[in-house]
Design a protein around this motif. Structure first.
Motif, PDB file in Angstrom:
ATOM      1  N   ARG A  13     -20.931 -33.487 -20.822  1.00 48.08           N
ATOM      2  CA  ARG A  13     -19.957 -34.616 -19.829  1.00 48.08           C
ATOM      3  C   ARG A  13     -19.823 -35.838 -20.548  1.00 48.08           C
ATOM      4  O   ARG A  13     -19.124 -36.828 -20.112  1.00 48.08           O
ATOM      5  CB  ARG A  13     -20.397 -34.931 -18.351  1.00 48.08           C
ATOM      6  CG  ARG A  13     -20.102 -33.846 -17.176  1.00 48.08           C
ATOM      7  CD  ARG A  13     -20.679 -33.843 -16.147  1.00 48.08           C
ATOM      8  NE  ARG A  13     -20.100 -33.061 -15.250  1.00 48.08           N
ATOM      9  CZ  ARG A  13     -20.107 -33.402 -13.951  1.00 48.08           C
ATOM     10  NH1 ARG A  13     -19.574 -34.259 -13.739  1.00 48.08           N
ATOM     11  NH2 ARG A  13     -19.703 -32.636 -12.980  1.00 48.08           N
ATOM     12  N   ASP A  15     -19.546 -38.419 -23.900  1.00 50.51           N
ATOM     13  CA  ASP A  15     -18.533 -38.472 -24.901  1.00 50.51           C
ATOM     14  C   ASP A  15     -18.894 -38.510 -26.380  1.00 50.51           C
ATOM     15  O   ASP A  15     -18.369 -38.527 -27.275  1.00 50.51           O
ATOM     16  CB  ASP A  15     -17.442 -39.541 -25.410  1.00 50.51           C
ATOM     17  CG  ASP A  15     -16.663 -39.933 -23.769  1.00 50.51           C
ATOM     18  OD1 ASP A  15     -16.499 -38.369 -23.369  1.00 50.51           O
ATOM     19  OD2 ASP A  15     -16.113 -40.774 -23.304  1.00 50.51           O
ATOM     20  N   TRP A  16     -19.931 -38.139 -27.029  1.00 46.75           N
ATOM     21  CA  TRP A  16     -20.901 -38.420 -27.828  1.00 46.75           C
ATOM     22  C   TRP A  16     -22.218 -37.549 -28.161  1.00 46.75           C
ATOM     23  O   TRP A  16     -22.625 -37.597 -27.237  1.00 46.75           O
ATOM     24  CB  TRP A  16     -21.129 -40.286 -28.112  1.00 46.75           C
ATOM     25  CG  TRP A  16     -22.112 -40.614 -26.842  1.00 46.75           C
ATOM     26  CD1 TRP A  16     -23.537 -40.272 -27.137  1.00 46.75           C
ATOM     27  CD2 TRP A  16     -22.426 -41.119 -25.971  1.00 46.75           C
ATOM     28  NE1 TRP A  16     -24.967 -41.072 -26.765  1.00 46.75           N
ATOM     29  CE2 TRP A  16     -24.231 -41.300 -25.508  1.00 46.75           C
ATOM     30  CE3 TRP A  16     -21.769 -41.276 -24.738  1.00 46.75           C
ATOM     31  CZ2 TRP A  16     -24.037 -42.321 -24.383  1.00 46.75           C
ATOM     32  CZ3 TRP A  16     -22.200 -41.978 -23.998  1.00 46.75           C
ATOM     33  CH2 TRP A  16     -23.202 -42.006 -23.726  1.00 46.75           C
ATOM     34  N   LYS A  64     -24.107 -40.058 -15.775  1.00 50.42           N
ATOM     35  CA  LYS A  64     -23.296 -40.107 -16.419  1.00 50.42           C
ATOM     36  C   LYS A  64     -22.961 -41.626 -16.199  1.00 50.42           C
ATOM     37  O   LYS A  64     -22.183 -42.522 -17.496  1.00 50.42           O
ATOM     38  CB  LYS A  64     -21.498 -39.193 -16.651  1.00 50.42           C
ATOM     39  CG  LYS A  64     -20.859 -39.701 -17.235  1.00 50.42           C
ATOM     40  CD  LYS A  64     -19.745 -38.715 -17.142  1.00 50.42           C
ATOM     41  CE  LYS A  64     -18.448 -39.220 -18.496  1.00 50.42           C
ATOM     42  NZ  LYS A  64     -18.178 -40.362 -18.741  1.00 50.42           N
ATOM     43  N   ASP A  68     -23.535 -43.737 -19.274  1.00 51.29           N
ATOM     44  CA  ASP A  68     -22.686 -45.032 -19.655  1.00 51.29           C
ATOM     45  C   ASP A  68     -22.092 -46.501 -19.955  1.00 51.29           C
ATOM     46  O   ASP A  68     -22.489 -47.073 -20.466  1.00 51.29           O
ATOM     47  CB  ASP A  68     -20.776 -44.890 -19.158  1.00 51.29           C
ATOM     48  CG  ASP A  68     -20.220 -43.438 -19.766  1.00 51.29           C
ATOM     49  OD1 ASP A  68     -20.761 -42.667 -20.366  1.00 51.29           O
ATOM     50  OD2 ASP A  68     -19.650 -42.528 -18.467  1.00 51.29           O
TER      51      ASP A  68
END
Length: 156
Positions: A13, A15-16, A64, A68
């Motif tokens: 989930r 992005d990195w 998440k 983030d």
């Protein structure tokens, strides 16, 4: 108690790619979110597979959100390096937390629904006597209750 989601599911989930330190933080976040989920649901499952899928989804969403923004910033600028927090997240800033809607879902999964409940109350060892509407009860045995108001069925 089992974690409701795995580190690989959380990585999918994000992005990195996580480094070793971020993986340690993410693992702790999964444990914290799972503990909070058990608290809000009000019960535990022997393993993550027997829990409803929605619990796993909500745990992943909370993790998440934390990954983030682990420090809970609400404002950030590149020029002059301005960072800011506000009270909108309150004590949850910089921690794993569930939103109000997510907490409501978790409590409903546990079978607890908020709202008013009506409960019948009576005195100890009291006996309820059936009384017809509009009739006043009489304590003397064998006597008929008398009407409290006039009606077409039983005139005075």
């Amino acid at each position: 108690m089992a974690n409701f989601a795995t580190l690989d599911e959380l990585k999918a989930r994000l992005d990195w790619t996580l480094d070793a330190d971020e993986e340690r933080i993410a693992t702790s976040a999964l444990e914290d979110a799972s503990d909070l989920a058990v608290y809000y649901v009000g019960r535990d499952w022997p393993d993550a597979a027997s829990a409803p899928r929605l619990v796993r989804t909500l745990v992943l969403k909370a993790c998440k959100r934390f990954m983030d923004n682990p420090s809970g910033y609400t404002q950030s600028r590149a020029g002059d390096e301005t960072l800011g927090w506000n009270d909108s997240q309150g004590e949850n800033a910089g921690t794993v937390y569930f939103t109000d809607d997510e907490r409501k879902l978790l409590t409903e999964i546990g079978g607890r629904k908020p709202g008013l409940v009506s409960a019948q109350v009576s005195a100890w060892n009291s006996v309820r006597r059936p009384v017809s509407a509009g009739l006043v009860p009489v304590d003397k045995p064998g006597e008929k209750p008398f009407p409290m108001f006039g009606s077409d069925g039983e005139p005075w």
